[in-house]
Design a protein around this motif. Sequence first.
Motif, PDB file in Angstrom:
ATOM      1  N   LYS A 162       0.833  -1.206   0.000  1.00 24.65           N
ATOM      2  CA  LYS A 162       0.000   0.000   0.000  1.00 24.65           C
ATOM      3  C   LYS A 162       0.868   1.257   0.000  1.00 24.65           C
ATOM      4  O   LYS A 162       0.547   2.246  -0.664  1.00 24.65           O
ATOM      5  CB  LYS A 162      -0.928  -0.010   1.219  1.00 24.65           C
ATOM      6  N   GLU A 163       1.968   1.219   0.742  1.00 25.51           N
ATOM      7  CA  GLU A 163       2.870   2.372   0.774  1.00 25.51           C
ATOM      8  C   GLU A 163       3.549   2.570  -0.569  1.00 25.51           C
ATOM      9  O   GLU A 163       3.704   3.701  -1.055  1.00 25.51           O
ATOM     10  CB  GLU A 163       3.914   2.181   1.877  1.00 25.51           C
ATOM     11  N   LEU A 164       3.974   1.462  -1.194  1.00 26.58           N
ATOM     12  CA  LEU A 164       4.621   1.549  -2.508  1.00 26.58           C
ATOM     13  C   LEU A 164       3.679   2.145  -3.544  1.00 26.58           C
ATOM     14  O   LEU A 164       4.065   3.023  -4.326  1.00 26.58           O
ATOM     15  CB  LEU A 164       5.090   0.153  -2.949  1.00 26.58           C
ATOM     16  N   LEU A 165       2.427   1.701  -3.547  1.00 27.33           N
ATOM     17  CA  LEU A 165       1.462   2.208  -4.530  1.00 27.33           C
ATOM     18  C   LEU A 165       1.079   3.651  -4.247  1.00 27.33           C
ATOM     19  O   LEU A 165       0.697   4.382  -5.169  1.00 27.33           O
ATOM     20  CB  LEU A 165       0.221   1.310  -4.551  1.00 27.33           C
ATOM     21  N   ALA A 166       1.161   4.067  -2.991  1.00 28.28           N
ATOM     22  CA  ALA A 166       0.913   5.470  -2.682  1.00 28.28           C
ATOM     23  C   ALA A 166       2.013   6.354  -3.265  1.00 28.28           C
ATOM     24  O   ALA A 166       1.758   7.487  -3.691  1.00 28.28           O
ATOM     25  CB  ALA A 166       0.812   5.675  -1.170  1.00 28.28           C
ATOM     26  N   MET A 167       3.239   5.820  -3.295  1.00 28.29           N
ATOM     27  CA  MET A 167       4.358   6.556  -3.886  1.00 28.29           C
ATOM     28  C   MET A 167       4.277   6.566  -5.402  1.00 28.29           C
ATOM     29  O   MET A 167       4.650   7.546  -6.050  1.00 28.29           O
ATOM     30  CB  MET A 167       5.682   5.923  -3.448  1.00 28.29           C
ATOM     31  N   PHE A 168       3.789   5.446  -5.982  1.00 25.06           N
ATOM     32  CA  PHE A 168       3.719   5.302  -7.443  1.00 25.06           C
ATOM     33  C   PHE A 168       2.322   4.800  -7.827  1.00 25.06           C
ATOM     34  O   PHE A 168       2.127   3.619  -8.111  1.00 25.06           O
ATOM     35  CB  PHE A 168       4.787   4.324  -7.936  1.00 25.06           C
ATOM     36  N   PRO A 169       1.326   5.673  -7.829  1.00 24.08           N
ATOM     37  CA  PRO A 169      -0.060   5.233  -8.098  1.00 24.08           C
ATOM     38  C   PRO A 169      -0.263   4.656  -9.495  1.00 24.08           C
ATOM     39  O   PRO A 169      -1.225   3.922  -9.724  1.00 24.08           O
ATOM     40  CB  PRO A 169      -0.879   6.513  -7.896  1.00 24.08           C
ATOM     41  N   GLY A 170       0.643   4.965 -10.434  1.00 22.73           N
ATOM     42  CA  GLY A 170       0.507   4.428 -11.787  1.00 22.73           C
ATOM     43  C   GLY A 170       1.209   3.108 -12.006  1.00 22.73           C
ATOM     44  O   GLY A 170       1.281   2.617 -13.137  1.00 22.73           O
ATOM     45  N   ALA A 171       1.718   2.503 -10.940  1.00 23.45           N
ATOM     46  CA  ALA A 171       2.460   1.239 -11.076  1.00 23.45           C
ATOM     47  C   ALA A 171       1.551   0.127 -11.591  1.00 23.45           C
ATOM     48  O   ALA A 171       0.357   0.080 -11.280  1.00 23.45           O
ATOM     49  CB  ALA A 171       3.061   0.846  -9.729  1.00 23.45           C
TER      50      ALA A 171
ATOM     51  N   ILE B 246       7.308  -0.362 -12.533  1.00 22.61           N
ATOM     52  CA  ILE B 246       7.250   1.096 -12.656  1.00 22.61           C
ATOM     53  C   ILE B 246       8.266   1.470 -13.731  1.00 22.61           C
ATOM     54  O   ILE B 246       9.358   1.984 -13.431  1.00 22.61           O
ATOM     55  CB  ILE B 246       7.564   1.778 -11.313  1.00 22.61           C
ATOM     56  N   PRO B 247       7.981   1.169 -14.995  1.00 25.58           N
ATOM     57  CA  PRO B 247       8.997   1.302 -16.055  1.00 25.58           C
ATOM     58  C   PRO B 247       9.498   2.716 -16.249  1.00 25.58           C
ATOM     59  O   PRO B 247      10.670   2.915 -16.560  1.00 25.58           O
ATOM     60  CB  PRO B 247       8.283   0.774 -17.301  1.00 25.58           C
ATOM     61  N   GLU B 248       8.631   3.728 -16.069  1.00 26.30           N
ATOM     62  CA  GLU B 248       9.094   5.096 -16.285  1.00 26.30           C
ATOM     63  C   GLU B 248      10.135   5.511 -15.252  1.00 26.30           C
ATOM     64  O   GLU B 248      10.907   6.443 -15.481  1.00 26.30           O
ATOM     65  CB  GLU B 248       7.912   6.070 -16.249  1.00 26.30           C
ATOM     66  N   ALA B 249      10.161   4.813 -14.111  1.00 29.86           N
ATOM     67  CA  ALA B 249      11.153   5.094 -13.077  1.00 29.86           C
ATOM     68  C   ALA B 249      12.285   4.076 -13.072  1.00 29.86           C
ATOM     69  O   ALA B 249      13.235   4.209 -12.301  1.00 29.86           O
ATOM     70  CB  ALA B 249      10.487   5.122 -11.704  1.00 29.86           C
ATOM     71  N   GLY B 250      12.189   3.035 -13.895  1.00 27.84           N
ATOM     72  CA  GLY B 250      13.231   2.010 -13.915  1.00 27.84           C
ATOM     73  C   GLY B 250      13.211   1.124 -12.688  1.00 27.84           C
ATOM     74  O   GLY B 250      14.252   0.618 -12.270  1.00 27.84           O
ATOM     75  N   ILE B 251      12.026   0.908 -12.098  1.00 31.30           N
ATOM     76  CA  ILE B 251      11.900   0.128 -10.870  1.00 31.30           C
ATOM     77  C   ILE B 251      10.998  -1.071 -11.111  1.00 31.30           C
ATOM     78  O   ILE B 251       9.976  -0.967 -11.797  1.00 31.30           O
ATOM     79  CB  ILE B 251      11.303   0.983  -9.730  1.00 31.30           C
ATOM     80  N   SER B 252      11.363  -2.225 -10.551  1.00 29.09           N
ATOM     81  CA  SER B 252      10.513  -3.412 -10.582  1.00 29.09           C
ATOM     82  C   SER B 252      10.648  -4.128  -9.255  1.00 29.09           C
ATOM     83  O   SER B 252      11.726  -4.172  -8.669  1.00 29.09           O
ATOM     84  CB  SER B 252      10.881  -4.338 -11.744  1.00 29.09           C
ATOM     85  N   CYS B 253       9.534  -4.672  -8.772  1.00 20.96           N
ATOM     86  CA  CYS B 253       9.513  -5.318  -7.461  1.00 20.96           C
ATOM     87  C   CYS B 253       8.744  -6.623  -7.514  1.00 20.96           C
ATOM     88  O   CYS B 253       7.848  -6.800  -8.348  1.00 20.96           O
ATOM     89  CB  CYS B 253       8.853  -4.412  -6.416  1.00 20.96           C
ATOM     90  N   LEU B 254       9.086  -7.514  -6.597  1.00 18.28           N
ATOM     91  CA  LEU B 254       8.321  -8.723  -6.344  1.00 18.28           C
ATOM     92  C   LEU B 254       7.803  -8.590  -4.916  1.00 18.28           C
ATOM     93  O   LEU B 254       8.578  -8.398  -3.983  1.00 18.28           O
ATOM     94  CB  LEU B 254       9.189  -9.959  -6.500  1.00 18.28           C
ATOM     95  N   VAL B 255       6.474  -8.658  -4.767  1.00 16.86           N
ATOM     96  CA  VAL B 255       5.813  -8.407  -3.489  1.00 16.86           C
ATOM     97  C   VAL B 255       5.089  -9.673  -3.060  1.00 16.86           C
ATOM     98  O   VAL B 255       4.365 -10.284  -3.857  1.00 16.86           O
ATOM     99  CB  VAL B 255       4.821  -7.235  -3.625  1.00 16.86           C
ATOM    100  N   VAL B 256       5.284 -10.095  -1.815  1.00 13.12           N
ATOM    101  CA  VAL B 256       4.705 -11.347  -1.340  1.00 13.12           C
ATOM    102  C   VAL B 256       4.096 -11.161   0.044  1.00 13.12           C
ATOM    103  O   VAL B 256       4.362 -10.186   0.743  1.00 13.12           O
ATOM    104  CB  VAL B 256       5.768 -12.475  -1.290  1.00 13.12           C
TER     105      VAL B 256
END
Length: 257
Positions: free
Chosen positions: A74-83, A99-109
């Motif tokens: 929830k915190e991550l999506l608040a920082m990047f709502p378009g993810a 989050i391709p425009e920022a060059g970020i990718s995550c695996l969330v579990v």
Amino acid sequence: MRLSHRLALVSCVLLAASPALQAPAAAPRADRAAPNATPPAGTSPGGGSTQPAPRVIEDHVGIPGVVYVGQPLKELLAMFPGAKVTPFAQQEDAVTVQIPEAGISCLVVGPTPDDFKVASAGFSFEPTFGGGGTNNRFRTSKGIGAGSTVNDLLEAYGKPSEVTGERATNPALKRKQSAEDPNAPKKYLYPSPDGGITTYFLVRGYRVLRVVINQVEPLDRHILKRRPEEPPRGSPPPSAAPSDSTPAPPGSGSPPR
């Protein structure tokens, strides 16, 4: 299971939305710029930067307050709502966040969506890798970022615990290549002192392209589906019995075998 094998599946996930790697260009020589050359984008004619300083990626953490391992979804999506959030392999306990425009990718579990937390965070240093629109937005606490070379990496972080071939562990990218191919992507692995987190740098040729921070335990549990009480695959039993070749203690009544 070797640490490199654990990382292989995570790497496949984080690379799934990335464009094909491009062949490296000739090594840049900043000290030979033409006297009247146009200043690089983001700098003033006098050489001062007009762009904000790169965000610092802390070792084995990420960017505190922005993207980091252990961060609630929830915190991550608040920082990047378009993810872009996508279920991982139709599982209910894992998703990928791109989050391709920022060059970020995550695996969330996590056991439930309310408990989802970042277990793997990747940051791209180059716009041709991972979709990053600006390649100088990140830099590690030891100075590795856009334009860094493998020599810079070794000078800053020392010898890695292991070096693995990206294509050798990723079936989707497997091709016939010589093991000595200098352009084959390689991972330089650096585990945390307690082994709970592994950071690796993806290197191709002389360039450092990307850094990925993996939290081992949640990835083991939700991606590799290893039970918490189960020891890592390939490790010896906690209390191994003596081998048959061990002599019996004197006076035990049992002759040595």
